[in-house]
Design a protein around this motif. Sequence first.
Motif, short mmCIF file in Angstrom:
data_model
loop_
_atom_site.label_atom_id
_atom_site.label_comp_id
_atom_site.label_asym_id
_atom_site.label_seq_id
_atom_site.Cartn_x
_atom_site.Cartn_y
_atom_site.Cartn_z
N GLU A 226 0.82 -1.21 0.00
CA GLU A 226 0.00 0.00 0.00
C GLU A 226 0.86 1.27 0.00
OE1 GLU A 226 -3.55 2.14 2.58
OE2 GLU A 226 -3.12 0.03 2.92
N SER A 227 1.90 1.30 0.82
CA SER A 227 2.79 2.46 0.86
C SER A 227 3.51 2.64 -0.46
CB SER A 227 3.80 2.33 2.00
OG SER A 227 3.15 2.40 3.25
N LEU A 228 3.95 1.53 -1.08
CA LEU A 228 4.60 1.62 -2.38
C LEU A 228 3.67 2.22 -3.42
CD1 LEU A 228 6.52 -1.75 -2.47
CD2 LEU A 228 7.55 0.50 -2.83
N GLN A 229 2.44 1.73 -3.46
CA GLN A 229 1.48 2.26 -4.43
C GLN A 229 1.25 3.75 -4.22
OE1 GLN A 229 -1.83 -0.36 -3.70
NE2 GLN A 229 -1.22 -1.76 -5.34
N ASN A 230 1.10 4.16 -2.96
CA ASN A 230 0.86 5.57 -2.66
C ASN A 230 2.06 6.44 -3.04
OD1 ASN A 230 -1.67 4.94 -1.69
ND2 ASN A 230 -1.03 4.88 0.45
N VAL A 231 3.26 5.99 -2.69
CA VAL A 231 4.46 6.79 -2.97
C VAL A 231 4.72 6.87 -4.48
CG1 VAL A 231 6.97 6.80 -2.70
CG2 VAL A 231 5.53 6.48 -0.72
N VAL A 232 4.53 5.78 -5.20
CA VAL A 232 4.72 5.80 -6.66
C VAL A 232 3.72 6.77 -7.29
CG1 VAL A 232 4.45 4.42 -8.76
CG2 VAL A 232 5.82 3.55 -6.86
N THR A 233 2.47 6.70 -6.88
CA THR A 233 1.45 7.60 -7.43
C THR A 233 1.78 9.05 -7.12
OG1 THR A 233 -0.24 5.89 -7.28
CG2 THR A 233 -1.01 8.17 -7.39
N GLN A 234 2.19 9.32 -5.88
CA GLN A 234 2.53 10.69 -5.50
C GLN A 234 3.75 11.20 -6.26
OE1 GLN A 234 2.68 11.28 -1.18
NE2 GLN A 234 1.20 9.61 -0.98
N ALA A 235 4.77 10.35 -6.45
CA ALA A 235 5.97 10.76 -7.19
C ALA A 235 5.63 11.04 -8.65
CB ALA A 235 7.05 9.69 -7.09
N ALA A 236 4.84 10.17 -9.27
CA ALA A 236 4.45 10.38 -10.67
C ALA A 236 3.61 11.65 -10.81
CB ALA A 236 3.68 9.17 -11.18
N THR A 237 2.71 11.88 -9.87
CA THR A 237 1.89 13.09 -9.90
C THR A 237 2.75 14.33 -9.73
OG1 THR A 237 -0.02 11.88 -9.05
CG2 THR A 237 -0.04 14.28 -8.77
N TRP A 238 3.71 14.27 -8.80
CA TRP A 238 4.60 15.42 -8.58
C TRP A 238 5.37 15.75 -9.86
CZ3 TRP A 238 9.36 17.41 -8.96
CH2 TRP A 238 9.64 18.56 -8.21
N ILE A 239 5.88 14.72 -10.53
CA ILE A 239 6.63 14.94 -11.77
C ILE A 239 5.72 15.53 -12.84
CG2 ILE A 239 7.78 13.73 -13.67
CD1 ILE A 239 9.03 11.88 -11.51
N GLN A 240 4.49 15.02 -12.96
CA GLN A 240 3.54 15.55 -13.95
C GLN A 240 3.20 17.01 -13.67
OE1 GLN A 240 0.35 12.76 -13.48
NE2 GLN A 240 1.17 11.35 -15.02
N GLN A 241 3.10 17.38 -12.40
CA GLN A 241 2.71 18.73 -12.02
C GLN A 241 3.89 19.71 -11.98
OE1 GLN A 241 0.64 18.17 -8.29
NE2 GLN A 241 -1.23 17.50 -9.32
N ASN A 242 5.12 19.21 -12.06
CA ASN A 242 6.31 20.06 -11.98
C ASN A 242 7.28 19.79 -13.11
OD1 ASN A 242 6.05 21.42 -9.13
ND2 ASN A 242 5.45 19.28 -8.86
N PRO A 243 6.84 19.81 -14.37
CA PRO A 243 7.73 19.46 -15.47
C PRO A 243 8.93 20.40 -15.60
CG PRO A 243 5.73 20.47 -16.31
CD PRO A 243 5.52 20.22 -14.84
N ASN A 244 8.79 21.63 -15.19
CA ASN A 244 9.90 22.59 -15.30
C ASN A 244 11.01 22.34 -14.29
OD1 ASN A 244 8.62 23.85 -17.44
ND2 ASN A 244 7.56 25.29 -16.10
N ALA A 245 10.74 21.49 -13.30
CA ALA A 245 11.77 21.17 -12.31
C ALA A 245 12.96 20.48 -12.96
CB ALA A 245 11.20 20.31 -11.19
N ALA A 246 12.74 19.81 -14.09
CA ALA A 246 13.83 19.13 -14.80
C ALA A 246 14.82 20.15 -15.37
CB ALA A 246 13.29 18.26 -15.92
N ASP A 247 14.33 21.33 -15.70
CA ASP A 247 15.18 22.35 -16.32
C ASP A 247 15.86 23.26 -15.31
OD1 ASP A 247 14.41 21.46 -18.86
OD2 ASP A 247 12.60 22.69 -18.77
N ALA A 248 15.47 23.16 -14.04
CA ALA A 248 16.02 24.03 -13.00
C ALA A 248 17.49 23.71 -12.76
CB ALA A 248 15.24 23.86 -11.70
N ILE A 249 18.23 24.73 -12.40
CA ILE A 249 19.65 24.56 -12.06
C ILE A 249 19.72 24.15 -10.59
CG2 ILE A 249 21.88 25.72 -11.81
CD1 ILE A 249 20.90 27.67 -14.01
N PRO A 250 20.39 23.04 -10.29
CA PRO A 250 20.49 22.60 -8.89
C PRO A 250 21.12 23.69 -8.01
CG PRO A 250 21.29 20.91 -10.36
CD PRO A 250 21.06 22.14 -11.19
N ASP A 251 20.67 23.79 -6.75
CA ASP A 251 21.19 24.79 -5.81
C ASP A 251 22.70 24.70 -5.69
OD1 ASP A 251 18.67 25.78 -5.34
OD2 ASP A 251 18.35 24.54 -3.55
N THR A 252 23.27 23.49 -5.67
CA THR A 252 24.72 23.35 -5.51
C THR A 252 25.45 23.90 -6.73
OG1 THR A 252 24.55 21.09 -6.32
CG2 THR A 252 24.62 21.39 -3.93
#
Length: 100
Positions: free
Chosen positions: A67-93
């Motif tokens: 159950e936790s795996l299903q929830n975390v995978v769904t949340q991670a996929a949703t986060w990626i779908q909702q934040n596509p520009n995060a891939a283009d961001a320059i890392p803080d370091t």
Amino acid sequence: MAKNTKDSVKSNNYVTTIREGAIAANIFRGVTPDGHAYLYFSLSRSWKSANGNREGYSDRFYERNCESLQNVVTQAATWIQQNPNAADAIPDTARASAAA
């Protein structure tokens, strides 16, 4: 504490973590050889020995983690779908070293 150094949270490519109990999805940036930026996630399970002397992370899961795996995978996929520009961001370091 043992940690997988390949996808370490201290990596320049680290974006965020989504956690439910002992199960976590770490989201990272990647770049293809032709320069396309993308986001991906890896899964881990934190553990502690019965006597509490050892702790670490594992990529092995059990039926009780379903159950936790299903929830975390769904949340991670949703986060990626909702934040596509995060891939283009320059890392803080990278920003910090460029400013130095």
